[in-house]
Motif scaffolding. Structure first.
Motif, PDB file in Angstrom:
ATOM      1  N   ARG A  11       8.303   5.230 -10.337  1.00 58.81           N
ATOM      2  CA  ARG A  11       6.877   5.361 -10.019  1.00 58.81           C
ATOM      3  C   ARG A  11       6.676   5.793  -8.578  1.00 58.81           C
ATOM      4  O   ARG A  11       7.274   5.242  -7.674  1.00 58.81           O
ATOM      5  N   ARG A  12       5.871   6.813  -8.391  1.00 60.00           N
ATOM      6  CA  ARG A  12       5.510   7.261  -7.043  1.00 60.00           C
ATOM      7  C   ARG A  12       3.996   7.414  -7.002  1.00 60.00           C
ATOM      8  O   ARG A  12       3.363   7.700  -8.028  1.00 60.00           O
ATOM      9  N   VAL A  13       3.427   7.245  -5.831  1.00 59.37           N
ATOM     10  CA  VAL A  13       2.000   7.532  -5.675  1.00 59.37           C
ATOM     11  C   VAL A  13       1.787   9.021  -5.958  1.00 59.37           C
ATOM     12  O   VAL A  13       2.486   9.869  -5.406  1.00 59.37           O
ATOM     13  N   ARG A  15      -0.653  12.223  -5.793  1.00 54.70           N
ATOM     14  CA  ARG A  15      -1.849  12.741  -5.113  1.00 54.70           C
ATOM     15  C   ARG A  15      -2.214  14.132  -5.610  1.00 54.70           C
ATOM     16  O   ARG A  15      -3.285  14.627  -5.275  1.00 54.70           O
ATOM     17  N   GLY A  66      -9.529   8.141   2.602  1.00 57.46           N
ATOM     18  CA  GLY A  66      -8.144   7.994   2.138  1.00 57.46           C
ATOM     19  C   GLY A  66      -7.882   8.629   0.786  1.00 57.46           C
ATOM     20  O   GLY A  66      -6.740   8.635   0.316  1.00 57.46           O
ATOM     21  N   PRO A 120      -3.267   4.369  -4.933  1.00 60.44           N
ATOM     22  CA  PRO A 120      -4.253   3.432  -4.394  1.00 60.44           C
ATOM     23  C   PRO A 120      -4.942   3.992  -3.168  1.00 60.44           C
ATOM     24  O   PRO A 120      -4.354   4.743  -2.393  1.00 60.44           O
ATOM     25  N   ARG A 163      14.412   5.576   2.546  1.00 61.38           N
ATOM     26  CA  ARG A 163      13.922   4.404   1.805  1.00 61.38           C
ATOM     27  C   ARG A 163      14.792   3.212   2.155  1.00 61.38           C
ATOM     28  O   ARG A 163      16.022   3.314   2.167  1.00 61.38           O
TER      29      ARG A 163
HETATM   30  C1  LIG Z   1      -2.678  -1.563   0.530  1.00 63.35           C
HETATM   31  C2  LIG Z   1      -2.411  -0.081   0.345  1.00 63.35           C
HETATM   32  C3  LIG Z   1      -3.356   0.841   0.748  1.00 63.35           C
HETATM   33  C4  LIG Z   1      -3.127   2.203   0.570  1.00 63.35           C
HETATM   34  N1  LIG Z   1      -4.111   3.092   0.930  1.00 63.35           N
HETATM   35  C5  LIG Z   1      -3.907   4.401   0.698  1.00 63.35           C
HETATM   36  C6  LIG Z   1      -4.939   5.344   0.981  1.00 63.35           C
HETATM   37  O1  LIG Z   1      -6.043   4.999   1.450  1.00 63.35           O
HETATM   38  N2  LIG Z   1      -4.695   6.652   0.722  1.00 63.35           N
HETATM   39  C7  LIG Z   1      -3.490   7.075   0.199  1.00 63.35           C
HETATM   40  O2  LIG Z   1      -3.335   8.280  -0.024  1.00 63.35           O
HETATM   41  N3  LIG Z   1      -2.493   6.200  -0.080  1.00 63.35           N
HETATM   42  C8  LIG Z   1      -2.681   4.888   0.146  1.00 63.35           C
HETATM   43  N4  LIG Z   1      -1.690   3.992  -0.162  1.00 63.35           N
HETATM   44  C9  LIG Z   1      -0.427   4.491  -0.747  1.00 63.35           C
HETATM   45  C10 LIG Z   1       0.768   4.411   0.212  1.00 63.35           C
HETATM   46  O3  LIG Z   1       0.622   5.386   1.215  1.00 63.35           O
HETATM   47  C11 LIG Z   1       2.012   4.621  -0.645  1.00 63.35           C
HETATM   48  O4  LIG Z   1       2.228   3.469  -1.412  1.00 63.35           O
HETATM   49  C12 LIG Z   1       3.227   4.930   0.175  1.00 63.35           C
HETATM   50  O5  LIG Z   1       3.090   6.211   0.704  1.00 63.35           O
HETATM   51  C13 LIG Z   1       4.505   4.856  -0.664  1.00 63.35           C
HETATM   52  O6  LIG Z   1       4.428   5.769  -1.721  1.00 63.35           O
HETATM   53  P1  LIG Z   1       5.260   5.518  -3.063  1.00 63.35           P
HETATM   54  O7  LIG Z   1       4.652   4.313  -3.701  1.00 63.35           O
HETATM   55  O8  LIG Z   1       5.110   6.797  -3.852  1.00 63.35           O
HETATM   56  O9  LIG Z   1       6.710   5.294  -2.669  1.00 63.35           O
HETATM   57  C14 LIG Z   1      -1.900   2.649   0.006  1.00 63.35           C
HETATM   58  C15 LIG Z   1      -0.944   1.699  -0.420  1.00 63.35           C
HETATM   59  C16 LIG Z   1      -1.201   0.362  -0.267  1.00 63.35           C
HETATM   60  C17 LIG Z   1      -0.161  -0.638  -0.765  1.00 63.35           C
END
Ligand SMILES: Cc1cc2nc3c(=O)[nH]c(=O)nc-3n(C[C@H](O)[C@H](O)[C@H](O)COP(=O)(O)O)c2cc1C
Length: 174
Positions: A11-13, A15, A66, A120, A163
């Motif tokens: 799982r990756r964020v 966008r 964000g 998120p 990482r």
């Molecule tokens: C509490 C929290 C707030 C976050 N807020 C944002 C945000 O406002 N915008 C965004 O693009 N990513 C946001 N993120 C995502 C993080 O940047 C992301 O989890 C991190 O880059 C790691 O990415 P990965 O989960 O793909 O490894 C947030 C993550 C967390 C846990």
């Protein structure tokens, strides 16, 4: 590898999201997973406000610096502060905030499991999001989980060096 562990790792964020609307069935599957998130005292103070309405999503983007993604659905994780007070939670205790995180992690992993990208966002105007969603008094929007089918290209992931290994993150004590 165990499939749950594999899903946690892969799982990756997301966008970069396609224009294809997230189906209502997928959205409901993700929401249904959310109710299984652990919560402080098993109180379940969070409420999910979901939308796949393009106009509402547009407004959410406008008030959320964000939000880099262009999601086709979003789940806003809200905390019911009135319910929290009824259960005796003081306003400053960490439990309900931590619950937002467990809910978000659960929603995002569920989305990943069914091929929906998720990310998120906490950088947004709470007042503007509350107004856009017509939230009742006492329901505080704490996190937006953007949802959409992954697309190629788009913004690069945020990377901060290598990482960390579990050893980097862990101290064993006797
Ligand atoms: C509490 C929290 C707030 C976050 N807020 C944002 C945000 O406002 N915008 C965004 O693009 N990513 C946001 N993120 C995502 C993080 O940047 C992301 O989890 C991190 O880059 C790691 O990415 P990965 O989960 O793909 O490894 C947030 C993550 C967390 C846990």
């Amino acid at each position: 590898m165990n499939p749950v562990l594999a899903a946690i790792r892969s799982r990756r964020v997301v966008r970069a999201m396609s224009d294809r609307p997230v189906s209502r069935a997928d959205l409901e599957t993700i929401l249904d997973a959310g109710r299984w998130a652990p919560s402080a005292g098993n109180r379940h103070l969070q409420r999910f406000v979901a939308t796949d309405h393009p106009g509402t999503l547009h407004v959410l983007r406008m008030v959320s610096p964000g939000m880099i993604a262009r999601p086709t659905a979003a789940i806003v994780i809200c905390t019911d502060r009135a319910l929290a007070a009824d259960f005796g939670f003081r306003p400053d205790v960490p439990g309900p905030w931590i619950d937002v995180g467990t809910a978000a992690a659960t929603l995002m992993l569920a989305a990943h499991a069914i091929g929906v990208g998720a990310g998120p966002v906490t950088s947004f105007s709470k007042a503007a999001v509350a107004a856009a969603l017509h939230l009742p008094d006492g329901l505080r929007p704490d996190m937006i989980v953007c949802l959409g089918y992954p697309a190629t290209g788009g913004p690069a992931p945020i990377r901060r060096g290598r990482r960390l290994s579990w050893r980097d993150l862990t101290t064993f004590v006797p």
